[in-house]
Design a protein around this motif. Structure first.
Motif, PDB file in Angstrom:
ATOM      1  N   PRO A 144      15.247  82.714  10.814  1.00  0.00           N
ATOM      2  CA  PRO A 144      16.568  82.993  11.397  1.00  0.00           C
ATOM      3  C   PRO A 144      17.329  84.200  10.846  1.00  0.00           C
ATOM      4  O   PRO A 144      17.768  85.054  11.624  1.00  0.00           O
ATOM      5  CB  PRO A 144      17.335  81.694  11.143  1.00  0.00           C
ATOM      6  N   TRP A 145      17.514  84.312   9.525  1.00  0.00           N
ATOM      7  CA  TRP A 145      18.356  85.400   8.998  1.00  0.00           C
ATOM      8  C   TRP A 145      17.791  86.791   9.276  1.00  0.00           C
ATOM      9  O   TRP A 145      18.509  87.672   9.740  1.00  0.00           O
ATOM     10  CB  TRP A 145      18.617  85.203   7.496  1.00  0.00           C
ATOM     11  N   PRO A 146      16.487  87.042   9.008  1.00  0.00           N
ATOM     12  CA  PRO A 146      15.932  88.356   9.365  1.00  0.00           C
ATOM     13  C   PRO A 146      15.999  88.641  10.871  1.00  0.00           C
ATOM     14  O   PRO A 146      16.172  89.777  11.295  1.00  0.00           O
ATOM     15  CB  PRO A 146      14.465  88.266   8.898  1.00  0.00           C
ATOM     16  N   ARG A 147      15.889  87.573  11.697  1.00  0.00           N
ATOM     17  CA  ARG A 147      15.986  87.713  13.151  1.00  0.00           C
ATOM     18  C   ARG A 147      17.376  88.216  13.547  1.00  0.00           C
ATOM     19  O   ARG A 147      17.531  89.119  14.374  1.00  0.00           O
ATOM     20  CB  ARG A 147      15.724  86.347  13.791  1.00  0.00           C
ATOM     21  N   LEU A 148      18.400  87.651  12.922  1.00  0.00           N
ATOM     22  CA  LEU A 148      19.794  88.060  13.165  1.00  0.00           C
ATOM     23  C   LEU A 148      20.024  89.490  12.662  1.00  0.00           C
ATOM     24  O   LEU A 148      20.663  90.312  13.332  1.00  0.00           O
ATOM     25  CB  LEU A 148      20.739  87.091  12.443  1.00  0.00           C
ATOM     26  N   PHE A 149      19.461  89.789  11.501  1.00  0.00           N
ATOM     27  CA  PHE A 149      19.612  91.112  10.871  1.00  0.00           C
ATOM     28  C   PHE A 149      18.958  92.196  11.713  1.00  0.00           C
ATOM     29  O   PHE A 149      19.520  93.282  11.899  1.00  0.00           O
ATOM     30  CB  PHE A 149      18.989  91.050   9.467  1.00  0.00           C
ATOM     31  N   ALA A 150      17.773  91.923  12.263  1.00  0.00           N
ATOM     32  CA  ALA A 150      17.062  92.901  13.103  1.00  0.00           C
ATOM     33  C   ALA A 150      17.877  93.256  14.341  1.00  0.00           C
ATOM     34  O   ALA A 150      17.985  94.426  14.716  1.00  0.00           O
ATOM     35  CB  ALA A 150      15.701  92.345  13.517  1.00  0.00           C
ATOM     36  N   GLY A 151      18.493  92.254  14.973  1.00  0.00           N
ATOM     37  CA  GLY A 151      19.329  92.495  16.154  1.00  0.00           C
ATOM     38  C   GLY A 151      20.558  93.319  15.825  1.00  0.00           C
ATOM     39  O   GLY A 151      20.908  94.257  16.556  1.00  0.00           O
ATOM     40  N   ALA A 152      21.237  92.988  14.716  1.00  0.00           N
ATOM     41  CA  ALA A 152      22.436  93.722  14.299  1.00  0.00           C
ATOM     42  C   ALA A 152      22.111  95.177  13.976  1.00  0.00           C
ATOM     43  O   ALA A 152      22.846  96.095  14.377  1.00  0.00           O
ATOM     44  CB  ALA A 152      23.067  93.040  13.089  1.00  0.00           C
ATOM     45  N   LEU A 153      21.005  95.412  13.280  1.00  0.00           N
ATOM     46  CA  LEU A 153      20.586  96.780  12.944  1.00  0.00           C
ATOM     47  C   LEU A 153      20.238  97.582  14.198  1.00  0.00           C
ATOM     48  O   LEU A 153      20.583  98.759  14.308  1.00  0.00           O
ATOM     49  CB  LEU A 153      19.369  96.752  12.009  1.00  0.00           C
ATOM     50  N   ALA A 154      19.570  96.937  15.146  1.00  0.00           N
ATOM     51  CA  ALA A 154      19.190  97.618  16.397  1.00  0.00           C
ATOM     52  C   ALA A 154      20.425  98.046  17.175  1.00  0.00           C
ATOM     53  O   ALA A 154      20.511  99.181  17.657  1.00  0.00           O
ATOM     54  CB  ALA A 154      18.326  96.695  17.252  1.00  0.00           C
ATOM     55  N   GLY A 155      21.408  97.153  17.303  1.00  0.00           N
ATOM     56  CA  GLY A 155      22.649  97.475  18.018  1.00  0.00           C
ATOM     57  C   GLY A 155      23.428  98.582  17.345  1.00  0.00           C
ATOM     58  O   GLY A 155      23.954  99.484  18.018  1.00  0.00           O
ATOM     59  N   THR A 156      23.516  98.537  16.019  1.00  0.00           N
ATOM     60  CA  THR A 156      24.252  99.561  15.261  1.00  0.00           C
ATOM     61  C   THR A 156      23.597 100.925  15.418  1.00  0.00           C
ATOM     62  O   THR A 156      24.276 101.940  15.602  1.00  0.00           O
ATOM     63  CB  THR A 156      24.322  99.168  13.768  1.00  0.00           C
ATOM     64  N   GLU A 188      12.295  96.289  17.984  1.00  0.00           N
ATOM     65  CA  GLU A 188      10.865  96.044  17.759  1.00  0.00           C
ATOM     66  C   GLU A 188      10.418  96.588  16.398  1.00  0.00           C
ATOM     67  O   GLU A 188       9.656  95.943  15.682  1.00  0.00           O
ATOM     68  CB  GLU A 188      10.030  96.678  18.883  1.00  0.00           C
ATOM     69  N   GLU A 189      10.917  97.802  16.063  1.00  0.00           N
ATOM     70  CA  GLU A 189      10.556  98.417  14.774  1.00  0.00           C
ATOM     71  C   GLU A 189      11.132  97.620  13.606  1.00  0.00           C
ATOM     72  O   GLU A 189      10.445  97.374  12.618  1.00  0.00           O
ATOM     73  CB  GLU A 189      11.066  99.866  14.710  1.00  0.00           C
ATOM     74  N   ARG A 238       6.911  92.574   7.825  1.00  0.00           N
ATOM     75  CA  ARG A 238       6.059  92.986   6.689  1.00  0.00           C
ATOM     76  C   ARG A 238       6.727  92.623   5.365  1.00  0.00           C
ATOM     77  O   ARG A 238       6.089  92.150   4.438  1.00  0.00           O
ATOM     78  CB  ARG A 238       5.784  94.489   6.756  1.00  0.00           C
ATOM     79  N   TYR A 239       8.047  92.867   5.307  1.00  0.00           N
ATOM     80  CA  TYR A 239       8.787  92.633   4.053  1.00  0.00           C
ATOM     81  C   TYR A 239       8.780  91.148   3.674  1.00  0.00           C
ATOM     82  O   TYR A 239       8.613  90.794   2.512  1.00  0.00           O
ATOM     83  CB  TYR A 239      10.238  93.125   4.213  1.00  0.00           C
ATOM     84  N   TYR A 240       8.969  90.282   4.668  1.00  0.00           N
ATOM     85  CA  TYR A 240       9.033  88.841   4.408  1.00  0.00           C
ATOM     86  C   TYR A 240       7.668  88.150   4.535  1.00  0.00           C
ATOM     87  O   TYR A 240       7.562  86.937   4.360  1.00  0.00           O
ATOM     88  CB  TYR A 240      10.029  88.161   5.366  1.00  0.00           C
ATOM     89  N   GLY A 241       6.631  88.932   4.878  1.00  0.00           N
ATOM     90  CA  GLY A 241       5.290  88.358   4.974  1.00  0.00           C
ATOM     91  C   GLY A 241       5.026  87.573   6.245  1.00  0.00           C
ATOM     92  O   GLY A 241       4.223  86.638   6.258  1.00  0.00           O
ATOM     93  N   PHE A 242       5.708  87.952   7.351  1.00  0.00           N
ATOM     94  CA  PHE A 242       5.514  87.280   8.640  1.00  0.00           C
ATOM     95  C   PHE A 242       4.808  88.234   9.608  1.00  0.00           C
ATOM     96  O   PHE A 242       5.363  88.641  10.606  1.00  0.00           O
ATOM     97  CB  PHE A 242       6.857  86.830   9.232  1.00  0.00           C
TER      98      PHE A 242
END
Length: 288
Positions: free
Chosen positions: A101-113, A82-83, A90-94
């Motif tokens: 898609p790409w930030p969505r994938l990146f957020a999930g990968a960062l959360a899991g790591t 969520e964070e 905020r960074y991408y202006g959404f």
């Protein structure tokens, strides 16, 4: 507070999901860490003989260690997701919109790591308890004490690298698939929120894709985690991979138990995502 709400919802989601599939999870680990060939018949036999020899509750052996690990893991993973969504939005202006898609994938990968890094020793303890008899380790603390005395504290992070390498595609694709399906549902159905059974289906699809993509690294991780108690020598990722392929074959060895994961994974991930979303909605409703 949004962070507290995410932590609480994530903790409950993880606890319910893992408890529901604990017997299947334990059986899968037993096959992953042995050279025994996997089949549905053999898996059922392991479940049946475990029940006969050790009792019904033994099917949930190691689940206390799973809860100790999965409650903080799921809480951290969901709240971190969520964070990260907020930060990337905020960074991408959404602001307040679905991420591309790409930030969505990146957020999930960062959360899991993030979650895997903070809770890894508990995952190792859970794997040890799943593949050993009750006499070897009486409880979670006993596992920690014996490992630190007999194998050294460094052992608590043995297998950490394949875990992180596996978590990146697993968490990234799981969150990406679930968020994408919700976004498509919103677009084509005209309803802002899916029904609970639709969330379950979206979560099941997310679990199926995420776990299939990262499964070979899951097998390597389990072998490395349990090397001290299964007779396999402690080795690097490359050596462990090579041993599995040489002894059991690439597909049969590295994808051993995947069919069971296709049964338990979608159930667990479906319950997890659905519980998290419904808890978030309930907490927002109570707050308002």
């Amino acid at each position: 507070h949004p962070l507290l709400s995410s932590l609480l919802s994530g903790a409950l989601a993880g606890a319910l999901a893992k408890t529901a599939v604990a017997p299947l999870d334990r059986t899968k680990i037993i096959f992953q860490v042995s050279s025994k060939r996997f089949s549905a018949k053999e898996a059922f036999r392991v479940l049946y003989y475990t029940y006969l020899n050790e009792g019904f509750l033994s099917l949930w052996r190691g689940n206390s260690a799973t809860m100790v690990r999965v409650v903080p893991y799921a809480a951290i993973q969901f709240s971190a997701h969520e964070e990260y969504k907020r930060i990337l939005g905020r960074y991408y202006g959404f602001h307040g919109e679905a991420l591309p898609p790409w930030p969505r994938l990146f957020a999930g990968a960062l959360a899991g790591t993030t979650a895997a890094s903070l809770t890894y020793p508990l995952d190792l303890v859970r794997a040890r308890m799943a593949v050993t008899p009750k006499e070897m380790y009486s409880n979670i603390f006993h596992v920690f004490i014996r490992i630190s005395r007999e194998e050294g504290l460094k052992t608590l992070y043995h297998g950490f690298t394949p875990t992180v390498l596996g978590v990146i595609p697993y968490a990234g694709l799981s969150f990406f698939t679930y968020e994408t399906l919700k976004s498509l549902h919103r677009e084509y159905s005209g309803r802002r929120q899916p029904y609970p059974f639709e969330r379950m289906i979206f979560g099941a699809c997310a679990g199926l894709i995420g776990q299939s993509a990262s499964y070979p690294l899951d097998v390597v991780r389990r072998r490395m985690q349990t090397a001290g108690v299964t007779g396999y020598p402690r080795a690097s990722i490359a050596c462990t991979l090579r041993t599995i392929v040489q002894e059991e074959g690439a597909v049969r060895g590295l994808y051993k138990g995947l069919s069971m994961n296709w049964l338990k994974g979608p159930i667990a991930v479906g319950i997890s995502f659905t519980t998290f979303d419904l808890m978030q909605i309930l907490l927002r409703h109570l707050q308002s």
